[in-house]
Design a protein around this motif. Sequence first.
Motif, mmCIF file in Angstrom:
data_model
loop_
_atom_site.group_PDB
_atom_site.id
_atom_site.type_symbol
_atom_site.label_atom_id
_atom_site.label_comp_id
_atom_site.label_asym_id
_atom_site.label_seq_id
_atom_site.Cartn_x
_atom_site.Cartn_y
_atom_site.Cartn_z
ATOM 1 N N PRO A 47 110.720 22.600 115.025
ATOM 2 C CA PRO A 47 111.294 22.068 113.784
ATOM 3 C C PRO A 47 110.496 20.855 113.312
ATOM 4 N N ARG A 179 112.435 30.984 108.355
ATOM 5 C CA ARG A 179 112.709 29.550 108.417
ATOM 6 C C ARG A 179 112.163 28.951 109.712
ATOM 7 N N ALA A 184 111.625 24.913 109.461
ATOM 8 C CA ALA A 184 112.840 24.311 108.907
ATOM 9 C C ALA A 184 113.533 23.436 109.949
ATOM 10 N N GLU A 186 116.705 22.527 110.976
ATOM 11 C CA GLU A 186 118.068 23.003 110.732
ATOM 12 C C GLU A 186 119.117 21.909 110.934
ATOM 13 N N SER A 187 118.726 20.785 111.505
ATOM 14 C CA SER A 187 119.707 19.712 111.718
ATOM 15 C C SER A 187 120.163 19.089 110.396
ATOM 16 N N MET A 189 120.580 20.953 107.569
ATOM 17 C CA MET A 189 121.264 21.983 106.792
ATOM 18 C C MET A 189 122.766 21.872 107.044
ATOM 19 N N TYR A 226 112.811 22.081 100.575
ATOM 20 C CA TYR A 226 113.994 22.135 101.443
ATOM 21 C C TYR A 226 114.580 20.740 101.645
ATOM 22 N N THR A 230 118.127 19.773 99.942
ATOM 23 C CA THR A 230 119.190 19.592 100.932
ATOM 24 C C THR A 230 119.776 18.197 100.906
ATOM 25 N N ASP A 237 121.208 22.745 101.530
ATOM 26 C CA ASP A 237 120.225 23.739 101.969
ATOM 27 C C ASP A 237 119.248 23.941 100.816
ATOM 28 N N SER A 255 119.701 29.794 104.032
ATOM 29 C CA SER A 255 120.177 30.292 105.311
ATOM 30 C C SER A 255 121.299 31.300 105.097
#
Length: 545
Positions: A47, A179, A184, A186-187, A189, A226, A230, A237, A255
């Motif tokens: 990430p 992703r 990406a 993801e933390s 999102m 992103y 976000t 997101d 996502s």
Amino acid sequence: MKRVVSLSVLAIVAPLLVTIPGANAAQPTRAPKLPSIQTADLPASPPVKAKAATLAAKSGKTTAPGVREVAPDGGFSMVGLKWSGAAPEVMEVRWRTDGTWSDWQENEPAEGGRDGKPVVTTEPIWTGRADRVQVRATRAGADATDALTVVAVDPGESPNDSLIASVNAVPDRPTLVTRAQWGADESIMNWTPEYVDDIKGVTIHHTAQTNNYTCADSAAMVRSVYQFHTVAQGYGDIGYNVLVDKCGIFFEGRSGGQRYPVVAGHAYGFNRHTFGISIIGDHTTTPPTDVTLESVATMAAWKMGNGYIDPAGTITLTSGAGTDKAKYPIGKQATLPKIFGHRDVVFTECPGTTAYNKLDTIRARVTALMGDWQASPIHQKWQALGTTSIGPVYGVEQSEAGGGRSTEFKQGVSTIAYRSDVGAHLVSGAINAKFRELGGFAKLGYPTNDESGTTDGQGRFNHFTGNASIYYTPTTGAHAVLGPIRDTWNSLGAEKSFLGYPTTDEETIDGGRRANFQGGTVLISNSTGKITIYRKYTGTTAVRR
């Protein structure tokens, strides 16, 4: 007390299959080739935590009347603006790269967005590597620069960035970078995927950023968008379902899965029931590349062809939100082409005049790529069973383990699966849920009958090619019977035998496997293959075999 019956596994007769009239009616013998996409052959990237510097314009130095300059620590590659109060009518930015300042560029308020979120930022601009930014703004003819906040994004680097640039897009099978592959984080999102019943149309966008980038920049551009969508814009997101660069390579956006009707944030008021494809670049005066147009058409054909959406004609959508740029206030219906541009629903240039003028070309290409999509055996089965009763397409048709295909319907409640040797069959409700829980096609194989009622009127069942059946009753729930235990149960008369319906799935025990039924338990030894049946004591004489 329990009575014990022992059987040699070799003595078991062939499985008893209950024949349901019409369940295995004539099946289509030909499956058309539907458009497909492939996932890039790349490892997952660690990430990448993009950095976003948020600097009040008034904290910067004044370089000219109404102009402020700020220098984000560490530099940046994308910039956008936020404001307090009403949005200034004119906002402009320029940036410094290697000591040279760019031209001033107007930065307009965002025109996409997540429904219900106020517009408080401009669209982001890709600058390439830069170290300083200057801003100026006016409201009602007066200087409003100090009302601005600069958001400068450093997208960081991924070991996949240069590898993505060398991914070759196959003309009829575009390459999707996931992703995980574009890095990406993801933390950040925080917009939990939400879904509607189906997708009805495709919306075409452009990111309105520079065309002066290399395909080695594409992943960093996606990470920057992103981060900006976000955090700065508050969507939670990235707003697009998918993005495509000028090399024709796709990047997974929102996502929740490309296969499913996830709600994104790309067309304010029209995010539900639409699939948003955004071209990376500015196509106001510069046309998209031919490879980009081909990939856009192929992605739209994949989504529509495998979702059984005729690309011809129109759809009627209802606006779910409204802003001063919306062409349709909340609750107002809009009749639109099934492939439409962002400007069809919002007062915007998006997807740029040159890209918008290519929409008829894209529609024609989508139709050609979809081919004889109505000949799909799953589509024909859906039509034969009744589209209203089965429900709308939820997960578009895709290939499955074991050489077949499947489509999900009605929010995933039902599945129609097809393989050439067994045809197309319906699995639904609790049986479908159990089928998925136990590993689906890879573990149980393909259904050989439509979900059917048992002859005693108490239950429902599906048989599968992997020597498996799933039976359901309201009192026992849905449970699978597998392999030799299934053979034994069938030889005794299945649900009509003294064992009745299964009450558990097959379980692992010391030295073997076990399945429980209403009237007893069946065990199989791993070492000998011996079958042992324990019949529940009923106060009558036990039957021995």
